[in-house]
Design a protein around this motif. Structure first.
Motif, PDB file in Angstrom:
ATOM      1  N   LEU A 110       0.639  -1.841  -0.306  1.00 14.34           N
ATOM      2  CA  LEU A 110       0.092   0.601  -0.356  1.00 14.34           C
ATOM      3  C   LEU A 110       0.715   1.705  -0.294  1.00 14.34           C
ATOM      4  O   LEU A 110       1.691   1.549   0.940  1.00 14.34           O
ATOM      5  CB  LEU A 110      -1.157   0.333   1.453  1.00 14.34           C
ATOM      6  CG  LEU A 110      -2.156   1.180   1.566  1.00 14.34           C
ATOM      7  CD1 LEU A 110      -3.512   0.197   0.491  1.00 14.34           C
ATOM      8  CD2 LEU A 110      -2.827   0.818   2.742  1.00 14.34           C
ATOM      9  N   PRO A 111       1.008   2.585  -0.737  1.00 11.32           N
ATOM     10  CA  PRO A 111       2.023   3.529  -0.704  1.00 11.32           C
ATOM     11  C   PRO A 111       0.802   4.648  -0.332  1.00 11.32           C
ATOM     12  O   PRO A 111       0.009   4.242   0.164  1.00 11.32           O
ATOM     13  CB  PRO A 111       1.412   4.101  -2.689  1.00 11.32           C
ATOM     14  CG  PRO A 111       0.187   3.031  -2.663  1.00 11.32           C
ATOM     15  CD  PRO A 111      -0.585   2.145  -2.100  1.00 11.32           C
ATOM     16  N   GLY A 112       2.287   5.289   0.173  1.00 13.47           N
ATOM     17  CA  GLY A 112       1.709   6.855   0.551  1.00 13.47           C
ATOM     18  C   GLY A 112       2.368   6.684   2.330  1.00 13.47           C
ATOM     19  O   GLY A 112       2.785   5.982   2.317  1.00 13.47           O
ATOM     20  N   PRO A 113       2.234   7.589   2.307  1.00 14.58           N
ATOM     21  CA  PRO A 113       2.288   8.482   4.156  1.00 14.58           C
ATOM     22  C   PRO A 113       1.403   7.656   4.924  1.00 14.58           C
ATOM     23  O   PRO A 113       0.890   8.606   5.759  1.00 14.58           O
ATOM     24  CB  PRO A 113       2.642   9.790   4.525  1.00 14.58           C
ATOM     25  CG  PRO A 113       1.347  10.293   3.580  1.00 14.58           C
ATOM     26  CD  PRO A 113       1.616   9.188   1.978  1.00 14.58           C
ATOM     27  N   LEU A 114       1.736   6.618   4.899  1.00 15.18           N
ATOM     28  CA  LEU A 114       0.418   5.859   6.123  1.00 15.18           C
ATOM     29  C   LEU A 114       1.352   5.996   7.899  1.00 15.18           C
ATOM     30  O   LEU A 114      -0.123   6.288   8.015  1.00 15.18           O
ATOM     31  CB  LEU A 114       0.332   4.647   5.990  1.00 15.18           C
ATOM     32  CG  LEU A 114       0.550   3.879   4.632  1.00 15.18           C
ATOM     33  CD1 LEU A 114       0.372   2.234   4.776  1.00 15.18           C
ATOM     34  CD2 LEU A 114      -1.408   4.109   4.296  1.00 15.18           C
ATOM     35  N   VAL A 115       2.453   6.329   7.815  1.00 18.85           N
ATOM     36  CA  VAL A 115       2.676   6.404   9.345  1.00 18.85           C
ATOM     37  C   VAL A 115       2.627   7.384   9.509  1.00 18.85           C
ATOM     38  O   VAL A 115       2.086   7.821  10.956  1.00 18.85           O
ATOM     39  CB  VAL A 115       4.058   5.357   9.554  1.00 18.85           C
ATOM     40  CG1 VAL A 115       4.761   5.822  10.845  1.00 18.85           C
ATOM     41  CG2 VAL A 115       4.602   4.438   8.772  1.00 18.85           C
ATOM     42  N   ALA A 116       3.091   8.586   8.249  1.00 19.40           N
ATOM     43  CA  ALA A 116       2.709   9.756   9.513  1.00 19.40           C
ATOM     44  C   ALA A 116       1.017  10.823   9.316  1.00 19.40           C
ATOM     45  O   ALA A 116       1.729  10.938  10.311  1.00 19.40           O
ATOM     46  CB  ALA A 116       3.572  10.408   8.530  1.00 19.40           C
ATOM     47  N   THR A 117       0.367   9.817   8.159  1.00 15.95           N
ATOM     48  CA  THR A 117      -0.956  10.024   8.766  1.00 15.95           C
ATOM     49  C   THR A 117      -1.231   9.809   9.789  1.00 15.95           C
ATOM     50  O   THR A 117      -2.383  10.208  10.585  1.00 15.95           O
ATOM     51  CB  THR A 117      -1.910  10.221   7.056  1.00 15.95           C
ATOM     52  OG1 THR A 117      -1.331  10.853   6.159  1.00 15.95           O
ATOM     53  CG2 THR A 117      -3.059  10.322   7.365  1.00 15.95           C
ATOM     54  N   HIS A 118      -1.153   8.194  10.263  1.00 15.94           N
ATOM     55  CA  HIS A 118      -1.816   7.800  11.420  1.00 15.94           C
ATOM     56  C   HIS A 118      -1.595   8.436  12.521  1.00 15.94           C
ATOM     57  O   HIS A 118      -1.460   8.635  13.567  1.00 15.94           O
ATOM     58  CB  HIS A 118      -1.219   6.263  11.188  1.00 15.94           C
ATOM     59  CG  HIS A 118      -1.425   6.009  12.749  1.00 15.94           C
ATOM     60  ND1 HIS A 118      -2.621   4.988  13.127  1.00 15.94           N
ATOM     61  CD2 HIS A 118      -0.865   5.181  13.894  1.00 15.94           C
ATOM     62  CE1 HIS A 118      -2.789   4.555  14.255  1.00 15.94           C
ATOM     63  NE2 HIS A 118      -1.490   4.092  14.438  1.00 15.94           N
ATOM     64  N   LEU A 119      -0.166   8.721  12.412  1.00 13.76           N
ATOM     65  CA  LEU A 119       0.134   9.774  13.958  1.00 13.76           C
ATOM     66  C   LEU A 119       0.166  10.983  14.089  1.00 13.76           C
ATOM     67  O   LEU A 119      -0.030  11.400  15.119  1.00 13.76           O
ATOM     68  CB  LEU A 119       2.137   9.653  13.617  1.00 13.76           C
ATOM     69  CG  LEU A 119       2.763   8.200  14.256  1.00 13.76           C
ATOM     70  CD1 LEU A 119       4.283   9.004  14.026  1.00 13.76           C
ATOM     71  CD2 LEU A 119       2.456   7.843  15.413  1.00 13.76           C
ATOM     72  N   ALA A 120      -0.760  11.580  13.225  1.00 11.44           N
ATOM     73  CA  ALA A 120      -1.122  12.626  12.910  1.00 11.44           C
ATOM     74  C   ALA A 120      -2.322  12.316  13.164  1.00 11.44           C
ATOM     75  O   ALA A 120      -3.294  14.173  13.274  1.00 11.44           O
ATOM     76  CB  ALA A 120      -1.040  13.278  11.781  1.00 11.44           C
ATOM     77  N   ALA A 121      -3.276  11.710  13.664  1.00  7.26           N
ATOM     78  CA  ALA A 121      -4.458  11.597  13.567  1.00  7.26           C
ATOM     79  C   ALA A 121      -4.758  12.144  15.023  1.00  7.26           C
ATOM     80  O   ALA A 121      -3.991  11.725  15.781  1.00  7.26           O
ATOM     81  CB  ALA A 121      -5.258  10.037  13.629  1.00  7.26           C
ATOM     82  N   GLY A 122      -5.675  12.771  15.238  1.00  3.30           N
ATOM     83  CA  GLY A 122      -6.425  13.624  16.522  1.00  3.30           C
ATOM     84  C   GLY A 122      -5.259  15.619  16.742  1.00  3.30           C
ATOM     85  O   GLY A 122      -5.228  15.982  17.186  1.00  3.30           O
ATOM     86  N   GLY A 123      -4.111  15.147  15.585  1.00  9.58           N
ATOM     87  CA  GLY A 123      -3.596  16.438  15.906  1.00  9.58           C
ATOM     88  C   GLY A 123      -3.585  17.466  15.172  1.00  9.58           C
ATOM     89  O   GLY A 123      -3.273  18.652  14.140  1.00  9.58           O
ATOM     90  N   VAL A 124      -4.054  16.862  13.435  1.00  4.43           N
ATOM     91  CA  VAL A 124      -3.884  17.295  12.304  1.00  4.43           C
ATOM     92  C   VAL A 124      -5.450  17.277  11.689  1.00  4.43           C
ATOM     93  O   VAL A 124      -5.979  16.379  11.765  1.00  4.43           O
ATOM     94  CB  VAL A 124      -3.463  16.985  11.466  1.00  4.43           C
ATOM     95  CG1 VAL A 124      -3.514  17.335   9.997  1.00  4.43           C
ATOM     96  CG2 VAL A 124      -1.353  16.802  11.694  1.00  4.43           C
ATOM     97  N   PRO A 125      -6.509  18.707  11.594  1.00  2.88           N
ATOM     98  CA  PRO A 125      -7.748  18.458  11.843  1.00  2.88           C
ATOM     99  C   PRO A 125      -7.541  17.346   9.610  1.00  2.88           C
ATOM    100  O   PRO A 125      -7.191  17.789   8.633  1.00  2.88           O
ATOM    101  CB  PRO A 125      -7.932  19.312  11.207  1.00  2.88           C
ATOM    102  CG  PRO A 125      -7.755  20.289  12.139  1.00  2.88           C
ATOM    103  CD  PRO A 125      -5.615  19.786  11.963  1.00  2.88           C
TER     104      PRO A 125
END
Length: 302
Positions: free
Chosen positions: A83-98
């Motif tokens: 699966l491509p994409g910045p998965l880890v970064a987006t997961h870690l941003a959940a709750g912090g980035v709208p």
């Protein structure tokens, strides 16, 4: 020590695998390879609706309310599916980035010498100023090199740059992706060894091929035990050890899988080389290589 998944954890893993099979099967994978650098926003929103990015977000905040072990299982399946994409970064941003938790916002992160998916991201966490685009070995992972991360010049006496400590959760989730790749290439090697015939016999009947497949399985299961244990303890030393083992299982496993396939494994018609290239790129993320070695060495010294 034995780790057994609960019924709910097994159901989660199966559900993620089924979701990815529907939304990112082989045809979608091939379409992504033909359009390098383009992020499928529809797929991203589907992942968000399924709770992939909000797995560890509390239910009170609109998340799923699960823990690190469940996130590891989900990311293992993502690695297995390439699966491509910045998965880890987006997961870690959940709750912090709208919007990150719902898959409406793509988040990239600067956490090492290379940064992934900068051009496709809506939000970049960290200082990416001066980043230079690179031609990535992995067609599914566009890369930028950050300034000041080149190797030091021993002749000029330039010191090595001081790297910030990586986020342990990011390191572990990357290890989970590597574990998914290692498990998948093991499956591909065994399938090919059973189906491919030479001299009137399946090549899996030959001892050399059997040894390659056996070594693949040993590395996968060793890495699996380490990654699952680190997800339970969340200990930095355990995470470092898990990352080292998962990186080795993914990279060496993909190389051995290529050897089992022979020349056809390098062709664009096969998927094996894509797993190897992704494993190489993930290995360069923060927390891989010498960083994990140094952290583990320091823990053992204590």
């Amino acid at each position: 020590m034995r780790f057994r998944l609960t019924d709910d954890q097994r159901a989660l893993r199966e559900g993620v695998r089924e979701l990815l099979a529907r939304c990112f099967g082989r045809e979608a994978l091939r379409a992504a390879v033909r359009a390098p650098g383009r992020l499928d926003r529809t797929l991203w929103r589907t992942l968000g609706e399924a709770g992939f990015f909000a797995l560890r977000l509390p239910e009170a905040d609109g998340g799923v309310g699960l823990g690190l072990p469940e996130a590891v299982l989900a990311f293992e399946e993502a690695g297995r599916a390439l699966l491509p994409g910045p998965l880890v970064a987006t997961h870690l941003a959940a709750g912090g980035v709208p919007g990150a938790a719902r898959g409406e916002t793509v988040v990239a992160a600067v956490d090492g010498e290379l940064a992934e998916w900068l051009d496709a991201a809506d939000v970049v966490r960290g200082d990416a100023s001066g980043a230079v685009p690179l031609r990535s070995v992995d067609p599914l992972t566009p890369l930028h090199r950050l300034p000041g991360t080149a190797a030091p010049d021993p002749v000029a006496g330039l010191p090595a740059p001081v790297a910030a400590a990586p986020d342990p959760v990011a390191v572990l989730l990357t290890a989970a992706e590597q574990l998914g790749t290692a498990g998948r290439v093991c499956e591909l090697a065994v399938q090919h060894a059973r189906a491919r015939e030479q001299f009137g016999r399946p090549i899996g009947a030959f001892q050399a091929v059997q040894h390659l497949c056996a070594d693949l399985l040993v590395r996968v299961e060793t890495a699996r035990a380490a990654v699952y244990a680190a997800a339970v303890t969340a200990d930095p030393a355990d995470i470092a050890a898990a990352r080292l083992l998962a990186d080795e299982a993914a990279v060496r496993g993909a190389r051995d899988c290529l050897q089992v396939h022979g020349g056809m494994g390098f062709t664009w018609e096969a998927d094996v080389h894509l797993h190897l290239k992704r494993a190489w790129v993930r290995e360069r993320r923060a927390g891989g290589g010498t960083q994990s070695e140094e952290l583990l060495a320091a823990a053992l010294a204590d």
